[in-house]
Design a protein around this motif. Structure first.
Motif, short mmCIF file in Angstrom:
data_model
loop_
_atom_site.label_atom_id
_atom_site.label_comp_id
_atom_site.label_asym_id
_atom_site.label_seq_id
_atom_site.Cartn_x
_atom_site.Cartn_y
_atom_site.Cartn_z
N THR A 1 -30.01 -13.21 -21.80
CA THR A 1 -29.74 -14.76 -22.14
C THR A 1 -29.27 -15.27 -23.38
OG1 THR A 1 -31.65 -15.36 -21.67
CG2 THR A 1 -30.51 -15.30 -20.25
N ILE A 2 -30.64 -14.69 -24.13
CA ILE A 2 -30.60 -15.34 -25.56
C ILE A 2 -29.20 -15.32 -26.41
CG2 ILE A 2 -31.42 -14.73 -28.10
CD1 ILE A 2 -34.71 -14.64 -26.53
N ALA A 3 -28.81 -13.62 -25.93
CA ALA A 3 -27.31 -12.78 -27.52
C ALA A 3 -26.85 -14.10 -26.60
CB ALA A 3 -27.66 -11.78 -26.73
N ALA A 4 -25.98 -14.64 -25.16
CA ALA A 4 -24.70 -15.15 -24.51
C ALA A 4 -24.70 -16.13 -25.50
CB ALA A 4 -25.39 -14.92 -23.42
N GLU A 5 -26.31 -16.46 -25.21
CA GLU A 5 -26.62 -18.24 -25.99
C GLU A 5 -26.37 -18.26 -27.42
OE1 GLU A 5 -26.78 -22.73 -26.11
OE2 GLU A 5 -26.80 -21.04 -24.57
N VAL A 6 -26.70 -17.36 -28.30
CA VAL A 6 -25.86 -17.62 -29.38
C VAL A 6 -24.82 -17.26 -29.44
CG1 VAL A 6 -26.27 -15.30 -31.29
CG2 VAL A 6 -27.93 -16.63 -30.26
N ASP A 7 -23.82 -16.37 -29.03
CA ASP A 7 -22.44 -16.61 -28.80
C ASP A 7 -21.47 -17.63 -28.36
OD1 ASP A 7 -22.62 -13.10 -29.20
OD2 ASP A 7 -22.38 -13.04 -27.19
N GLU A 8 -22.20 -18.58 -27.44
CA GLU A 8 -21.64 -19.83 -27.62
C GLU A 8 -21.88 -20.02 -28.91
OE1 GLU A 8 -19.50 -20.76 -24.69
OE2 GLU A 8 -19.61 -18.01 -24.36
N LEU A 9 -22.47 -20.36 -29.53
CA LEU A 9 -23.08 -21.30 -30.52
C LEU A 9 -23.08 -20.17 -32.04
CD1 LEU A 9 -27.11 -21.53 -30.20
CD2 LEU A 9 -24.80 -23.90 -30.07
N LYS A 10 -22.49 -19.22 -32.10
CA LYS A 10 -21.69 -18.63 -33.23
C LYS A 10 -20.22 -19.13 -33.21
CE LYS A 10 -23.01 -14.14 -34.00
NZ LYS A 10 -23.59 -12.93 -33.57
N LYS A 11 -19.23 -19.47 -31.57
CA LYS A 11 -17.48 -19.44 -31.79
C LYS A 11 -17.75 -21.55 -32.36
CE LYS A 11 -17.16 -16.74 -27.27
NZ LYS A 11 -17.29 -16.97 -25.34
N ALA A 12 -18.95 -22.22 -31.83
CA ALA A 12 -19.13 -23.73 -32.14
C ALA A 12 -19.58 -23.38 -33.84
CB ALA A 12 -19.70 -24.47 -31.90
N GLY A 13 -19.62 -22.44 -34.83
CA GLY A 13 -19.49 -22.60 -35.93
C GLY A 13 -21.58 -22.95 -35.91
N LEU A 14 -22.10 -22.69 -35.72
CA LEU A 14 -23.76 -23.56 -36.04
C LEU A 14 -24.41 -22.12 -36.46
CD1 LEU A 14 -23.41 -26.12 -32.67
CD2 LEU A 14 -23.55 -26.20 -34.97
N VAL A 15 -24.29 -20.80 -35.72
CA VAL A 15 -25.09 -19.64 -35.84
C VAL A 15 -24.46 -18.76 -36.17
CG1 VAL A 15 -26.82 -17.95 -34.86
CG2 VAL A 15 -27.02 -20.37 -34.01
N ASP A 16 -24.52 -17.57 -37.11
CA ASP A 16 -24.09 -16.62 -37.91
C ASP A 16 -24.24 -15.05 -38.09
OD1 ASP A 16 -26.09 -16.84 -39.29
OD2 ASP A 16 -24.89 -17.13 -41.50
N ASP A 17 -25.91 -15.73 -37.09
CA ASP A 17 -26.63 -13.78 -36.76
C ASP A 17 -28.25 -14.03 -35.63
OD1 ASP A 17 -27.42 -11.50 -37.38
OD2 ASP A 17 -27.98 -11.80 -39.57
N LEU A 18 -28.17 -13.19 -34.88
CA LEU A 18 -29.40 -12.82 -34.41
C LEU A 18 -29.77 -12.12 -34.86
CD1 LEU A 18 -31.35 -13.81 -32.05
CD2 LEU A 18 -29.56 -12.33 -30.46
N VAL A 19 -31.68 -12.12 -35.46
CA VAL A 19 -32.20 -10.64 -35.25
C VAL A 19 -32.76 -10.56 -34.68
CG1 VAL A 19 -33.72 -10.30 -37.68
CG2 VAL A 19 -31.64 -11.49 -38.13
N ILE A 20 -33.13 -9.22 -33.95
CA ILE A 20 -34.24 -9.28 -32.51
C ILE A 20 -34.86 -7.73 -33.62
CG2 ILE A 20 -34.02 -8.51 -30.98
CD1 ILE A 20 -31.37 -8.80 -30.26
N THR A 21 -36.23 -8.38 -33.59
CA THR A 21 -37.25 -7.64 -32.91
C THR A 21 -38.01 -7.30 -32.18
OG1 THR A 21 -39.00 -9.75 -33.86
CG2 THR A 21 -37.66 -8.35 -35.81
N ASP A 22 -39.13 -6.09 -31.93
CA ASP A 22 -39.85 -5.97 -31.01
C ASP A 22 -40.97 -5.44 -31.47
OD1 ASP A 22 -40.83 -4.22 -28.59
OD2 ASP A 22 -39.20 -3.04 -28.22
N ALA A 23 -42.11 -6.01 -30.87
CA ALA A 23 -43.40 -5.71 -31.29
C ALA A 23 -44.28 -4.18 -30.68
CB ALA A 23 -44.46 -6.67 -31.31
N GLN A 24 -43.42 -4.27 -29.39
CA GLN A 24 -44.05 -3.27 -28.16
C GLN A 24 -45.43 -2.97 -28.07
OE1 GLN A 24 -42.96 0.63 -30.12
NE2 GLN A 24 -41.24 0.61 -30.15
#
Length: 354
Positions: free
Chosen positions: A67-90
């Motif tokens: 759901t996070i990735a999907a929302e970022v994709d929508e915001l990219k289309k609107a020119g509001l986000v350019d990148d999503l950085v993901i980390t995993d602390a395990q």
């Protein structure tokens, strides 16, 4: 920009509104004026968003990240986000601290986070806020209020409502087992705390033992199997997680024990077992789209919108009258996943207008 999902009627009714799919939202790009906490008004779209995940293995987390990735994709289309950085602390809070610090050093514009510890992350989260980074914390919360927003259902209410349902099913008397998620995780601990006043008020309800396991079916089933050997008389299961409930049902079934009233969550496997075996069941939901809402909230704040310090998401109730509506959509979700409610931007805006 149009969302692809519709809101669940029960959630919208909690706000006295029925939203429709395809609601357009216009967000202004450019330098924002400061309005929300942590926001200094000196950041400009498109933004870089960091997703500091505590662990990615559980299916609930994978769906949430989706759901996070999907929302970022929508915001990219609107020119509001350019990148999503993901980390995993395990699952390691210290690793998560280091990863959040790396995001701060990289000067990301926003960080969304599920906390691996309610206390250990306070310093690094506060540091991010001081540097003007929009910090949105959801699901498992930190103690510090130096964040832009916290987003969650009411975990105390979750536990209390579940406990009361089970007490009512048992007529106020019986021996029960409590199944908890991992100790030290705020959402797990708070659900358990919420259940305690109900248990205290019903002295004829005996908690014969408790478990703490990951929110996964296999360890929950293993734990319950051991408890079944040790406890010949069990009248009910206060399960405070959906995968935990599925594990319990499978353990009872494979040991040839008669199923007992059980609480749980919207895990697809649990809901399917509930229907298949005619269980006496109750469930609620921690919506996976809290992740999408967190990204949306962070960007709203960066754009100069005043967002609430705490966004309370209402708990829907799944019982015999509503379970079929969830199972009708089961094929849209992984077999080991969670059937979460539908949502759209109109619902997000209503939640942020509290």
């Amino acid at each position: 920009m149009k969302s692809k999902l519709k809101p669940l009627e029960s959630l919208n009714n909690a706000f006295g509104v029925v939203a429709t799919a395809g609601v357009a939202l216009v967000l202004s790009a450019g330098v924002a004026s400061a309005a929300a906490n942590c926001i200094k008004g000196d950041r400009k779209a498109p933004y870089t968003v960091g997703w500091a995940n505590i662990y990615s293995v559980p299916t609930w987390m994978k769906q949430t990240e989706g759901t996070i990735a999907a929302e970022v994709d929508e915001l990219k289309k609107a020119g509001l986000v350019d990148d999503l950085v993901i980390t995993d602390a395990q699952g390691n809070a210290q690793t998560q601290i280091q990863q959040i610090q790396s995001m701060i050093d990289a000067d990301v514009d926003a960080i969304v986070v599920i906390a691996g510890s309610s206390t250990a992350l306070d310093r690094v989260i506060s540091d991010a806020c001081d540097k003007g980074i929009a910090v949105v914390n959801f699901d498992s919360l930190v103690d510090t209020d130096k964040v832009t927003a916290k987003i969650n259902t009411n975990s105390n209410e979750w536990g209390g409502t579940a406990a009361q349902w089970l007490v009512d099913q048992l007529g106020g008397k019986g021996k029960i087992i409590v199944m908890n998620g991992p100790a030290g995780i705020s959402v797990s601990d708070d659900r358990r705390k919420g259940a305690q006043p109900v248990l205290d008020a019903n002295k004829d309800i005996e908690v014969i033992t408790e478990t703490n396991t990951e929110y996964n079916v296999a360890p929950a089933q293993e734990a319950m199997t051991s408890l079944l050997f040790a406890n010949p008389e069990i009248d009910g299961i206060l399960s405070l997680g959906g995968a935990l409930s599925a594990g319990s049902v499978l353990a009872f079934d494979r040991q040839g024990r008669e199923q007992v009233p059980i609480t749980g969550e919207n895990a697809r496997q649990f809901l399917e077992l509930w229907k298949e075996k005619g269980l006496k069941g109750w469930a609620t939901m921690q919506p996976n789209w809290l992740g999408a809402l967190s990204v949306y909230t962070a960007v709203q704040a960066l754009e100069g919108k005043d967002v609430p310090a705490f966004v309370k998401v209402p708990l829907p109730i799944i019982d015999d009258s509503t379970i079929d509506s969830y199972l009708a959509r089961a094929d849209q979700f992984p077999a080991d996943g969670y059937i979460y409610s539908e949502y759209d931007r109109a619902l997000f805006d209503k939640l942020l207008a509290q």
